[in-house]
Design an enzyme around this catalytic site. Structure first.
Site, mmCIF file in Angstrom:
data_model
loop_
_atom_site.group_PDB
_atom_site.id
_atom_site.type_symbol
_atom_site.label_atom_id
_atom_site.label_comp_id
_atom_site.label_asym_id
_atom_site.label_seq_id
_atom_site.Cartn_x
_atom_site.Cartn_y
_atom_site.Cartn_z
ATOM 1 C CG ASP A 38 -4.262 -1.361 10.671
ATOM 2 O OD1 ASP A 38 -4.063 -2.363 11.381
ATOM 3 O OD2 ASP A 38 -5.150 -1.320 9.805
ATOM 4 C CG ASP A 92 -6.709 -11.489 2.301
ATOM 5 O OD1 ASP A 92 -5.898 -11.790 1.392
ATOM 6 O OD2 ASP A 92 -6.789 -10.347 2.790
ATOM 7 C CD GLU A 93 -10.088 -8.183 3.123
ATOM 8 O OE1 GLU A 93 -10.560 -7.675 4.162
ATOM 9 O OE2 GLU A 93 -9.175 -7.642 2.460
ATOM 10 N NE ARG A 106 -3.458 -2.765 0.354
ATOM 11 C CZ ARG A 106 -4.016 -3.471 1.327
ATOM 12 N NH1 ARG A 106 -3.382 -3.648 2.475
ATOM 13 N NH2 ARG A 106 -5.206 -4.027 1.133
ATOM 14 C CE1 TYR A 127 -4.865 -8.159 11.439
ATOM 15 C CE2 TYR A 127 -6.143 -6.547 10.201
ATOM 16 C CZ TYR A 127 -5.596 -7.812 10.313
ATOM 17 O OH TYR A 127 -5.758 -8.725 9.301
ATOM 18 C CG ASP A 160 -3.216 -5.582 -1.460
ATOM 19 O OD1 ASP A 160 -4.322 -5.332 -1.987
ATOM 20 O OD2 ASP A 160 -3.106 -6.172 -0.365
ATOM 21 C CG HIS A 168 -6.270 -8.064 -1.546
ATOM 22 N ND1 HIS A 168 -6.601 -6.767 -1.258
ATOM 23 C CD2 HIS A 168 -6.926 -8.834 -0.637
ATOM 24 C CE1 HIS A 168 -7.411 -6.741 -0.202
ATOM 25 N NE2 HIS A 168 -7.633 -7.982 0.189
ATOM 26 C CD1 TRP A 204 -3.544 -4.926 8.422
ATOM 27 C CD2 TRP A 204 -2.768 -5.308 6.369
ATOM 28 N NE1 TRP A 204 -3.602 -6.286 8.197
ATOM 29 C CE2 TRP A 204 -3.132 -6.550 6.944
ATOM 30 C CE3 TRP A 204 -2.248 -5.302 5.065
ATOM 31 C CZ2 TRP A 204 -2.989 -7.764 6.259
ATOM 32 C CZ3 TRP A 204 -2.107 -6.517 4.395
ATOM 33 C CH2 TRP A 204 -2.481 -7.728 4.992
ATOM 34 C CB THR A 205 1.315 0.782 5.252
ATOM 35 O OG1 THR A 205 1.301 0.173 3.956
ATOM 36 C CG2 THR A 205 2.219 -0.005 6.174
ATOM 37 C CD GLU A 206 -4.850 -0.479 4.068
ATOM 38 O OE1 GLU A 206 -4.117 -0.475 5.085
ATOM 39 O OE2 GLU A 206 -5.566 -1.441 3.756
#
Length: 863
Positions: free
Chosen positions: A729, A635-636, A469, A727, A498, A569, A777-779
Site C-alpha cells: 500500500d 498488533d497495535e 477495511r 507493504y 478489524d 483492532h 492493506w486496503t484502507e
C-alpha cells in the site's frame, strides 16, 4: 597446477607442498599408508559429523583430509569453514590434522574389533551411512576433484557442466546429493578436438581405463557409440575410456568419471569444454548457490540433485526465456532441436498424485488454445506428462523438472505441488495468450525445447489481503488465488476482522455479521482527508464461501491462513457484542464499526467470558480452515482503556502480572496454548513478542527486521514482511499523480532488492526464517482496480525474491528482471486482466486528484 601462493591465512594455518607428501596411491606405506590415507578422509568427516556439523562443512572436511598435498592447496578454506566450529584449541590446521590422525587410529582399532578386513570396507560403510552414496575406487584415488561419476548414481546435466566448467565467466558452485555436497570450481578454458573425452589431473600418478556413461539421445547427438574407445588425456600421457550408453539416463545428462569432461560442438563450429581443469581451490568468497550468501552464513537446506550456476550468473548466451519467477536452472534445447507442437491430438497424461494438476492444466490451456487436451494414460506418446517421481522427493515437495522436446513435455515433481508449479512454468512457456480465457487465433501452439530444474527457496511465500477495511467479494478472492498461483506463491493470508468490519460468518454469534460486517460510511484518504464516502460499505463470507475459497486454493497448492485480530483492532466485534468491550470505561453499546482509519482505542476486555467467546469463534474458524497456521493479530493494541478499567487492573493483580503489556502477553499465550492443544500453530504480528511468547508461535515481522531478528534468536519461526520493503500500500513513485500516496516510495526495484534474511543472523538463527510475505492493506483501495494498481507489478518482483535465491541486494540483475517483465510478463498480466501500474506511471483513471494521503520523504528507515 601448483598450489596457490601463501597468503596471511595460509601462512597462519597451513603446510606447504614441500612438507611431507603422502605416498602414491599404489605404493604401500609403512603401517598401511593407503589405508591411512582413506582413514584420514573418514575420520575428519566423521569428526565433523559427530559434532553435528552441517553437510557442506562435511564436504570441506572430507576434501581437506584427502592428504597433505591437497590439504595444503586450501588450508585457508578449511580454517574458514571448519575451524570456527571446533573448540578454540582446535582451530589451527596442525591441530585439525593431528586430530584426524588420532581418530584414525581409534577407528582402525574399532574396525578390527568389528571384523572388518580393510579400511575400505569401513570407509564405504561410513560414507553410505552419512550420505546414501556409493563411492567407487575412482573417488578414492581422485577425491580432491569431487565431480560425481557413475558410482554416485547421480545424473549430471551436460549443458550445466558446459557452463560451469568451461570457464565462461562463471563462479564456483556447489552441488549436493542428499546430504553430501560436491565442490566444483570453474577452470581455465582450453581448445580440444570436438567429441574428445579428456582427463586433466596433474596430481594423478597413473593411467587407468575409465567408463563414460551417456544417454542414448546424447550419444546420437555427440556421435558416440556404445563400447567405443575414446581418447583420455592425463598429465602423463593418454589412456582409454569406454563409452557406455545407459538408457536410464535422461537426455542432456551424463554420468562422468571423476575429473572427466566432454568437448561439445558449438554453433560457430568451435567446441565447448564440459569438464576437467579442476586443479585448485583458491576462491575465498565461495557463495551458497541457493542462498547467495557466504558459506559461513548459510543455513543447511536440501539442495537439488543438480549442478547449478550461482544465481544471477549465467554463462554467455543463456536466456531465462522470460519466465517470472526465473527458475534455478534453465537450459535451452539443442540448436537444431524442434519444439513440441500442441495439436488436436495432444493429450495430457498424469499419475494419480498429479491428477488435480492435470485437470487444472487441461482446463486453462484448453480454454486458451481451444484444444481438447484429452486425458491419457501415463506413458502416452507425444503427450504432456505430469508425474511425481521418487528421484525428486528428497529435494522437497515443491521441486520440479520440466523437459520439452519434439516428442513431448515431461513435468516431474517431488510432490503434487512441484508438478503444479511445473505446469505453471509450462503455461508461461506457451506465451502470454495461454493466460486468456478464449483462443484469439488459429495456428499452432509450441513449447520451445528446454530443460528446467527448479525448487523454491522458502516454504512460506505469501500475500496478506486485507478484506476487512474494504470487502472484496468472493469472486475477487478466487481471482487473487489464481494470480498468486501464477507467480508460484503458496500462502493467502486473509485479514478477516478489524475495527472497520467483520467478514466471516460465525453461526453461534450471528450479530458479528449482522452488525459488524458493514459501516455507515468511509473516509476517502487517510485521517487528514476531509472527504467522506457516504455510502454504507460492507459484506462478509459465509462459511461455505470460505470453504470454497479454501478448496479452490488447495487445488492450486495454496494454503489459506485466516486472521482473527485480537485483542486490538476489534471495534466491529464490540459493536456487535458490547459486552466484549471495556464497559466500565466507555459506553460500548453506542459503538458501531469504525468509519475511520488508524488505531481504534476500543479493545477487548480480558474477562473469562471474552476468552470463551473467542474460543467459540475460533472453533468454527478451525472447522472451515484446515491450515496448520491461524493468525490472531496481536498488533497495535491500545492500552488506554485497560489502564482506566478497574476490571482489567483487578485481573492484572489476580494473575500476578506487572502491567498492561504483560496482560496482552498473557492474553496471547492463552490462545497459543488453546490452538496448540488442537494441533494448530499461532501466528501473530511482532508485537506478540512483548512479554514473551510460547515456543511454537510464528512471528510475522512487520515493523522492520528487528522483530524477526529477535524472534529468530529466541528460537521462534519467522515470516519476514517488513513494511519498508513489502507493504504494497506504500506509494510506488514520487510525484503528484500517484493515487493516495502513503509513506515512503517503494519502487519495483526496491521490492526486487528485498533480502528476507538479515546478515546479522547466524546460520542456525536464519533457519527460523521460514518464509516471506507481502502485505496489502486496503484502507485506500476501495475496488479491485485499486488493489491491482498497488499490488502489481511489485508482487511479481516479490514472487521472484520469495521463490528464487538471489545474489546480495546490490548485485542483483534488476535490468534482466525488467527485460523479462517487458518482454513477456506485462503481456501475461494483460491477458489475466490485471490493471497494474505501467512502468511509465499511472494512467489517467488510476489517479485520485484531491484525495490526501500521507507521504514521507526520502528512503524509509532501516529497522
Amino acid at each position: 597446477m601448483p598450489p596457490p601462493p601463501a597468503t596471511r591465512a595460509t601462512r597462519r594455518c597451513a603446510w606447504t607442498t614441500t612438507k611431507r607428501r603422502r605416498p602414491p596411491h599404489d605404493t604401500p606405506a609403512p603401517g598401511g599408508g593407503r589405508q591411512l590415507h582413506r582413514h584420514r578422509r573418514l575420520t575428519l568427516l566423521h569428526k565433523a559429523a559427530r559434532l553435528g556439523r552441517t553437510p557442506y562443512k562435511l564436504a570441506f572436511a572430507a576434501l581437506a583430509a584427502v592428504d597433505k598435498s591437497t590439504f595444503a592447496m586450501a588450508p585457508h578454506l578449511l580454517c574458514e569453514t571448519l575451524g570456527p566450529i571446533l573448540p578454540a584449541g582446535a582451530r589451527s590446521a596442525a591441530v585439525l590434522w593431528a586430530l584426524a590422525q588420532r581418530i584414525a587410529k581409534q577407528y582402525a582399532a574399532a574396525m578390527r574389533r568389528a571384523g572388518h578386513r580393510s579400511a575400505d570396507a569401513l570407509f564405504d560403510a561410513m560414507l553410505e551411512s552419512h550420505s546414501g552414496i556409493t563411492f567407487t575406487e575412482d573417488e578414492y584415488t581422485d577425491a580432491w576433484t569431487y565431480v560425481p561419476h557413475p558410482g554416485h548414481r547421480i545424473p549430471l546435466p551436460i549443458p550445466e557442466l558446459l557452463g560451469l566448467l568451461a570457464g565462461l565467466e562463471t563462479t564456483p558452485a556447489v552441488h549436493t546429493s542428499d546430504d553430501f555436497p560436491i565442490v566444483l570450481v570453474a577452470g581455465q578454458r582450453r581448445a580440444f578436438t570436438a567429441n574428445t573425452i579428456f582427463r586433466d589431473n596433474t596430481w594423478r600418478k597413473r593411467d587407468t581405463q575409465r567408463t563414460l556413461r551417456v544417454s542414448p539421445h546424447d550419444a546420437e547427438q555427440l556421435g558416440l557409440s556404445d563400447g567405443a574407445p575414446a581418447q583420455v588425456t592425463t598429465s602423463r600421457g593418454t589412456a582409454q575410456a569406454v563409452v557406455e550408453i545407459d538408457d536410464r539416463l535422461r537426455p542432456g545428462h551424463a554420468a562422468l568419471p571423476n575429473g572427466f569432461g566432454l568437448d561439445l560442438p558449438t554453433e560457430d563450429g568451435g567446441t565447448e569444454r564440459t569438464g576437467g581443469a579442476l586443479n585448485t581451490l583458491t576462491d575465498l568468497n565461495l557463495r551458497d548457490p541457493i542462498a547467495g550468501t557466504p558459506w559461513h552464513k548459510t543455513r543447511p537446506r536440501p539442495y537439488p540433485a543438480r549442478v547449478y550456476c550461482c544465481p544471477g550468473l549465467h554463462p554467455k548466451g543463456q536466456r531465462s526465456m522470460d519466465l517470472v519467477p526465473a527458475p534455478l536452472e534453465i537450459r535451452p534445447g539443442s540448436v537444431d532441436g524442434s519444439p513440441f507442437v500442441l495439436g488436436f491430438d495432444t493429450r495430457v497424461a498424469a499419475d494419480a498424485a498429479s491428477g488435480t494438476s492435470a485437470r487444472w492444466l487441461r482446463s486453462v490451456l484448453g480454454t486458451a488454445t481451444g484444444l481438447p487436451l484429452e486425458p491419457a494414460a501415463p506413458g502416452a506418446e507425444g503427450a504432456i506428462t505430469l508425474q511425481v517421481t521418487e528421484r525428486l522427493v528428497a529435494l522437497g515437495p515443491e521441486a520440479y523438472e520440466l523437459v520439452a522436446d519434439a516428442s513431448g513435455v515431461l513435468i516431474e515433481g517431488g510432490g503434487p505441488a512441484g508438478v503444479f508449479w511445473g505446469a505453471q512454468t509450462l503455461r508461461q512457456l506457451l506465451g502470454p495468450d495461454a493466460f486468456r480465457r478464449a483462443p484469439l487465433r488459429e495456428g499452432s501452439w509450441t513449447v520451445p525445447p528446454v530443460r528446467i530444474a527448479d525448487a523454491p527457496r522458502f516454504a512460506w511465500r505469501g500475500m496478506m489481503l486485507d478484506v476487512a477495511r474494504h470487502f472484496m467479494p468472493k469472486d475477487g478472492v478466487l481471482r487473487y488465488v489464481d494470480l498468486l498461483a501464477a507467480h508460484k506463491l503458496n500462502v493467502l493470508h486473509l485479514h478477516l476482522t478489524d475495527d472497520q468490519g467483520w467478514r466471516i460468518e460465525i453461526g453461534r454469534y450471528p450479530r458479528l455479521t449482522e452488525v459488524g460486517s458493514w459501516r455507515a460510511r468511509s473516509r476517502i484518504g487517510l485521517e487528514e482527508s476531509p472527504l467522506w464516502d457516504e455510502r454504507p460499505h460492507g459484506g462478509y463470507y459465509t462459511q461455505d464461501d470460505l470453504r470454497e475459497i479454501v478448496a479452490y486454493a488447495r487445488e492450486r497448492h495454496i494454503t489459506v491462513v485466516p486472521e482473527i485480530d485480537i485483542p486490538g483492532h476489534s471495534q466491529a466485534a464490540i459493536a456487535a457484542y458490547p459486552e466484549l468491550g471495556n464497559t466500565d470505561v466507555v459506553e460500548t453499546a453506542a459503538l458501531a464499526p469504525w468509519d475511520d482509519w488508524g488505531i481504534s482505542l476500543n479493545v477487548l476486555n480480558v474477562s473469562e467470558a471474552t476468552l470463551a467467546f473467542y474460543e467459540n469463534v475460533l472453533t468454527e474458524v478451525l472447522e472451515v480452515f484446515p491450515s496448520e497456521f491461524v493468525h490472531i493479530g496481536g498488533d497495535e493494541c491500545a492500552k488506554e482503556q485497560w489502564r482506566a478499567s478497574p476490571a482489567v487492573q483487578r485481573r492484572i493483580r489476580e494473575l500476578g502480572l506487572a502491567d498492561e503489556a504483560e496482560m496482552q502477553s498473557w492474553f496471547i499465550h492463552h490462545f497459543d496454548r488453546w490452538l496448540a492443544d488442537r494441533g494448530r500453530r499461532l501466528v501473530g504480528w511482532d508485537e506478540i513478542l512483548e512479554g514473551g511468547v510460547a515456543p511454537g508461535a510464528v512471528v510475522s515481522s512487520w515493523q522492520g527486521y528487528a522483530g524477526g531478528i529477535a524472534a529468530a534468536r529466541a528460537g521462534h519461526d519467522v515470516v519476514m514482511c517488513p513494511q519498508e520493503h513489502v507493504y504494497l500500500d506504500w506509494r510506488q513513485a514520487d510525484g503528484p499523480h500517484e493515487p493516495v500516496p502513503i509513506a515512503h516510495v517503494r519502487t519495483l526495484e526496491d521490492v526486487y532488492r528485498f533480502e528476507p534474511v538479515p546478515d546479522s543472523l547466524s546460520r542456525a538463527e536464519a533457519a527460523h526464517v521460514i518464509g516471506v510475505q507481502a502485505n496489502v492493506w486496503t484502507e485506500t483501495m476501495d475496488s479491485a482496480r485499486a488493489v491491482d494498481y498497488m499490488v502489481f507489478p511489485r508482487l511479481s518482483a516479490f514472487a521472484e525474491v520469495a521463490w528464487r535465491p538471489l545474489p546480495p541486494s546490490s548485485e542483483r540483475d534488476f535490468a534482466d528482471f525488467e527485460r523479462r517483465m517487458a518482454a513477456a510478463h506485462y503481456a501475461r498480466l494483460d491477458a489475466l486482466g490485471v490493471e497494474y501500474r505501467p512502468p511509465s506511471g499511472p494512467r489517467p483513471w488510476h489517479r485520485r486528484p484531491g484525495v490526501r494521503g500521507r507521504p514521507n520523504e526520502g528512503p524509509p528507515p532501516v529497522r
